[in-house]
Design a protein around this motif. Structure first.
Motif, PDB file in Angstrom:
ATOM      1  N   PRO A  64      -8.778  -5.037   5.629  1.00 48.81           N
ATOM      2  CA  PRO A  64      -9.011  -5.159   4.003  1.00 48.81           C
ATOM      3  C   PRO A  64      -7.656  -3.132   3.282  1.00 48.81           C
ATOM      4  O   PRO A  64      -7.144  -3.718   2.747  1.00 48.81           O
ATOM      5  N   MET A  65      -8.404  -2.736   4.213  1.00 47.31           N
ATOM      6  CA  MET A  65      -8.599  -1.104   3.480  1.00 47.31           C
ATOM      7  C   MET A  65      -6.325  -0.377   3.880  1.00 47.31           C
ATOM      8  O   MET A  65      -5.973  -0.191   2.891  1.00 47.31           O
ATOM      9  N   VAL A  66      -5.814  -1.137   4.944  1.00 45.69           N
ATOM     10  CA  VAL A  66      -5.250  -0.411   4.753  1.00 45.69           C
ATOM     11  C   VAL A  66      -3.436  -1.276   4.700  1.00 45.69           C
ATOM     12  O   VAL A  66      -2.586  -1.131   4.014  1.00 45.69           O
ATOM     13  N   LEU A  67      -4.079  -2.980   4.859  1.00 50.82           N
ATOM     14  CA  LEU A  67      -3.478  -3.601   3.812  1.00 50.82           C
ATOM     15  C   LEU A  67      -3.307  -3.501   2.262  1.00 50.82           C
ATOM     16  O   LEU A  67      -2.170  -3.672   2.155  1.00 50.82           O
ATOM     17  N   GLN A  68      -4.006  -3.372   1.991  1.00 57.20           N
ATOM     18  CA  GLN A  68      -4.407  -3.716  -0.120  1.00 57.20           C
ATOM     19  C   GLN A  68      -4.009  -2.304  -0.139  1.00 57.20           C
ATOM     20  O   GLN A  68      -3.414  -1.908  -1.278  1.00 57.20           O
ATOM     21  N   GLY A  69      -4.141  -0.998   0.005  1.00 62.34           N
ATOM     22  CA  GLY A  69      -3.937   0.023   0.210  1.00 62.34           C
ATOM     23  C   GLY A  69      -2.549   0.642   0.181  1.00 62.34           C
ATOM     24  O   GLY A  69      -1.298   0.985  -0.371  1.00 62.34           O
ATOM     25  N   ALA A  70      -1.780  -0.091   1.487  1.00 62.00           N
ATOM     26  CA  ALA A  70      -0.366  -0.009   1.402  1.00 62.00           C
ATOM     27  C   ALA A  70       0.839  -1.201  -0.031  1.00 62.00           C
ATOM     28  O   ALA A  70       1.459  -0.912  -0.371  1.00 62.00           O
ATOM     29  N   VAL A  71      -0.428  -2.130  -0.423  1.00 63.32           N
ATOM     30  CA  VAL A  71       0.850  -2.750  -1.082  1.00 63.32           C
ATOM     31  C   VAL A  71       0.139  -2.041  -2.378  1.00 63.32           C
ATOM     32  O   VAL A  71       1.484  -1.665  -3.320  1.00 63.32           O
ATOM     33  N   TRP A  72      -0.528  -1.614  -2.776  1.00 62.00           N
ATOM     34  CA  TRP A  72      -1.287  -0.604  -3.931  1.00 62.00           C
ATOM     35  C   TRP A  72      -0.504   0.681  -3.626  1.00 62.00           C
ATOM     36  O   TRP A  72       0.471   0.622  -4.367  1.00 62.00           O
ATOM     37  N   GLY A  73       0.037   1.128  -2.864  1.00 64.52           N
ATOM     38  CA  GLY A  73       1.296   2.165  -2.635  1.00 64.52           C
ATOM     39  C   GLY A  73       2.093   2.179  -2.535  1.00 64.52           C
ATOM     40  O   GLY A  73       3.220   2.883  -3.452  1.00 64.52           O
ATOM     41  N   ILE A  74       2.623   1.277  -2.496  1.00 65.76           N
ATOM     42  CA  ILE A  74       4.472   0.760  -2.469  1.00 65.76           C
ATOM     43  C   ILE A  74       4.158   0.218  -3.938  1.00 65.76           C
ATOM     44  O   ILE A  74       5.515   0.696  -4.546  1.00 65.76           O
ATOM     45  N   LYS A  75       3.841  -0.192  -4.622  1.00 63.49           N
ATOM     46  CA  LYS A  75       2.893  -0.546  -6.218  1.00 63.49           C
ATOM     47  C   LYS A  75       3.548   0.419  -6.827  1.00 63.49           C
ATOM     48  O   LYS A  75       4.663   1.125  -7.893  1.00 63.49           O
TER      49      LYS A  75
END
Length: 95
Positions: free
Chosen positions: A71-82
């Motif tokens: 969850p942290m990796v996937l949600q963090g990646a989306v947050w970072g890209i956004k």
């Protein structure tokens, strides 16, 4: 058509240009933010929800993976890209 097809077609339409100007880059970035990111967020949220639900029956390393790491990796990646895409829409002054 599927939502993914609509997103793909919108991005391809924006990329089909002769000259890549700042305006084109801004339009492509906005298209990704407005069309692509929401779609990806829905998919990631659904995956994370199912993973966290499965974590309740896991133990040890698998529990940590399902409850926290994925969850942290996937949600963090989306947050970072956004975040990067949103920040790149702000004009910068070059010297």
């Amino acid at each position: 058509m599927s939502k993914w097809t609509d997103v793909r077609d919108a991005i391809v339409k924006e990329l089909n240009v002769e000259n890549v100007t700042e305006e084109v880059k801004q339009r492509v970035t906005r298209t990704i933010l407005n069309e692509g990111i929401p779609f990806v967020e829905v998919v990631v949220d659904k995956f994370v929800g199912k993973t966290k639900e499965q974590a309740k029956t896991e133990s040890g390393w698998c529990y940590l993976r399902d409850a926290f790491v994925l969850p942290m990796v996937l949600q963090g990646a989306v947050w970072g890209i956004k975040l990067v895409l949103e920040k790149s829409l702000t004009p910068t002054v070059t010297k």
